[in-house]
Design a protein around this motif. Structure first.
Motif, PDB file in Angstrom:
ATOM      1  N   SER A  44       0.783  -1.235   0.000  1.00 38.30           N
ATOM      2  CA  SER A  44       0.000   0.000   0.000  1.00 38.30           C
ATOM      3  C   SER A  44       0.820   1.294   0.000  1.00 38.30           C
ATOM      4  CB  SER A  44      -0.952   0.007   1.201  1.00 38.30           C
ATOM      5  OG  SER A  44      -0.241  -0.159   2.410  1.00 38.30           O
ATOM      6  N   VAL A  46       2.427   4.625  -1.821  1.00 39.28           N
ATOM      7  CA  VAL A  46       2.085   5.413  -2.996  1.00 39.28           C
ATOM      8  C   VAL A  46       3.291   5.389  -3.932  1.00 39.28           C
ATOM      9  CG1 VAL A  46       1.509   7.706  -3.866  1.00 39.28           C
ATOM     10  CG2 VAL A  46       0.467   6.872  -1.744  1.00 39.28           C
ATOM     11  N   MET A 143      -2.345   8.068   4.899  1.00 41.24           N
ATOM     12  CA  MET A 143      -2.661   7.339   3.675  1.00 41.24           C
ATOM     13  C   MET A 143      -4.150   7.388   3.346  1.00 41.24           C
ATOM     14  SD  MET A 143      -1.896   3.341   2.759  1.00 41.24           S
ATOM     15  CE  MET A 143      -3.134   2.758   3.932  1.00 41.24           C
ATOM     16  N   ASN A 168      -1.680   4.619  -5.513  1.00 41.35           N
ATOM     17  CA  ASN A 168      -1.540   3.752  -4.348  1.00 41.35           C
ATOM     18  C   ASN A 168      -1.420   2.306  -4.810  1.00 41.35           C
ATOM     19  OD1 ASN A 168      -2.131   2.120  -1.963  1.00 41.35           O
ATOM     20  ND2 ASN A 168      -2.775   4.030  -1.006  1.00 41.35           N
TER      21      ASN A 168
END
Length: 437
Positions: A44, A46, A143, A168
């Motif tokens: 996860s 970016v 996030m 992402n």
């Protein structure tokens, strides 16, 4: 124009305010949530990538409208890839879920006061410079507040431009990301998408009840402690292996008969794993751990994965061995370990890993390991928004300092493989000597 940015290279980029791009039409489904799989959950970060487009001497198409064309194409392609315009949240079970709210994708147009040549070789990560070419929401504090996707088009004085994208990783692995960007570039050229995404991720959900049929040491902390020769700044370097070098390397590996066939991935992974271990002056009795990113698409058989599945289908596997054996035995020893580990990944291994993550909720332990990922199958050069293919592409930064990436193309011939790796300065100096073929 709004925000003005000055980077370490001494040039300015002037950004307009972000415009929110939403799907231009209603989506063909009423899905309100996208349930992410366990394979999505542990990837996860970016990922920020940049793609350079030079103005060709014979190109009569104006660059002035490039931002508008790419923005309007984004609105078209989001009709099919609508989860990217949604919001990330956490379910009551503690899992990441995408709310398909059509919040939209921030899109920024910018102008640089220099030519593209100032950027140099963007294959080598340079966060101080390249981060200026990718928009990140300054108001996002974590996030969950970050957009799943952002885009920035920066025009340069020479007539070229850079398309910067932040995505992402929980939404897509490299192959799925290229599926999206290629559909986006097709829309910019007025072409209907060649492929449409299969968005339902239930094919990779955990089994009920979960069945753990394999050990999953790749997800566990180990006692592999590398003695770093320097805690200084990490430097990135490219190592090019043309076909002659690759043929010579494979011949060296297979000459003692330990293995009778050897792919480029296996050969290069064995070489850099041993070289890094030597460069860090690892003690003989320590354990050397290697993480491998494996694409599971062709390995899922029961049932096969739906065509054009959009999401993460990469799994991790690992080799762990005695550092002394790795450094002192012939390179065929390391290659055999890598080869056997990859061959062990089949349908059942992948589903066992998904189930393992369901039960343990493990987080990856990247420390003291080398992680190798191949991007050789990613069709970066197919991304033509109407102004030709990109002349080069790269990442703003690597996700971890212990990661090595493989790319297609080496040297002027562009027929081999290029390795990108980041190491502390002192370790890199030694690594260069040990990686010689």
């Amino acid at each position: 124009m709004g925000e003005v940015c000055v980077n370490d290279g001494g040039f300015m980029i002037t950004r307009a305010e972000a415009v929110i791009v939403q799907p231009e039409a209603k989506t063909s489904t009423n899905v309100q949530e996208l349930q992410l799989t366990n394979l999505d959950q542990y990837f996860s970060p970016v990922v920020r990538t940049v793609f350079c487009y030079k103005r060709r001497d014979d190109d009569k198409k104006s660059m002035e409208g490039v931002g508008r064309v790419i923005r309007e194409a984004l609105a078209k392609v989001l009709v099919h890839f609508y989860p990217l315009a949604g919001e990330l949240t956490v379910s009551s079970e503690g899992k990441l879920v995408v709310k398909c709210t059509n919040r939209g994708v921030p899109f920024v147009e910018a102008v640089a006061d220099c030519d593209l040549e100032v950027l140099g070789d963007i294959t080598i990560p340079d966060p101080a410079v390249l981060s200026r070419l990718v928009y990140m929401d300054p108001a996002a504090e974590n996030m969950l507040q970050m957009p799943l996707l952002t885009a920035q088009v920066t025009r340069f004085k020479c007539g070229g431009f850079v398309m910067g994208m932040a995505l992402n990783h929980c939404m897509a692995d490299g192959i799925s990301a290229m599926q999206f960007v290629n559909a986006w570039s097709e829309a910019a050229r007025g072409i209907s998408p060649t492929t449409l995404p299969y968005l339902d991720r239930s094919a990779l959900r955990s089994r009920k009840p979960p069945i753990i049929s394999h050990p999953h040491d790749q997800l566990l902390e180990t006692n592999c402690i590398s003695t770093q020769p320097s805690q200084g700044e990490v430097v990135y370097k490219l190592f090019e292996f043309d076909q002659k070098k690759l043929t010579r390397l494979k011949k060296t590996i297979m000459q003692d008969g330990t293995i009778t066939s050897c792919t480029t991935f296996v050969a290069l992974t064995a070489l850099i794993w041993r070289a890094k271990c030597r460069a860090y002056n690892t003690q003989q009795q320590q354990q050397a751990k290697l993480l491998l990113v494996v694409d599971g698409r062709s390995k899922l058989k029961n049932p096969p994965l739906p065509k054009d599945y959009f999401g993460n289908v990469i799994v991790l596997t690992c080799c762990v061995c005695n550092a002394g054996d790795l450094m002192e035995k012939p390179l065929s020893h390391a290659a055999q370990l890598v080869q056997n580990t990859i061959n062990n990944v089949d349908d059942e291994f992948i589903r066992s890993e998904i189930d393992y993550l369901e039960i343990t909720k493990e987080k990856l332990d990247y420390s003291t390991t080398l992680l190798v990922s191949s991007w050789t199958r990613l069709a970066f050069r197919a991304m033509d928004f109407g102004w030709g293919e990109p002349t080069q592409s790269g990442c703003v930064t690597l996700p971890e300092k212990e990661v090595a990436f493989f790319f297609s193309g080496a040297g002027k011939a562009k027929t081999g493989t290029t390795v990108l790796i980041g190491l502390p300065v002192t370790a890199m100096k030694s690594f260069q000597e040990f990686i010689h073929v």
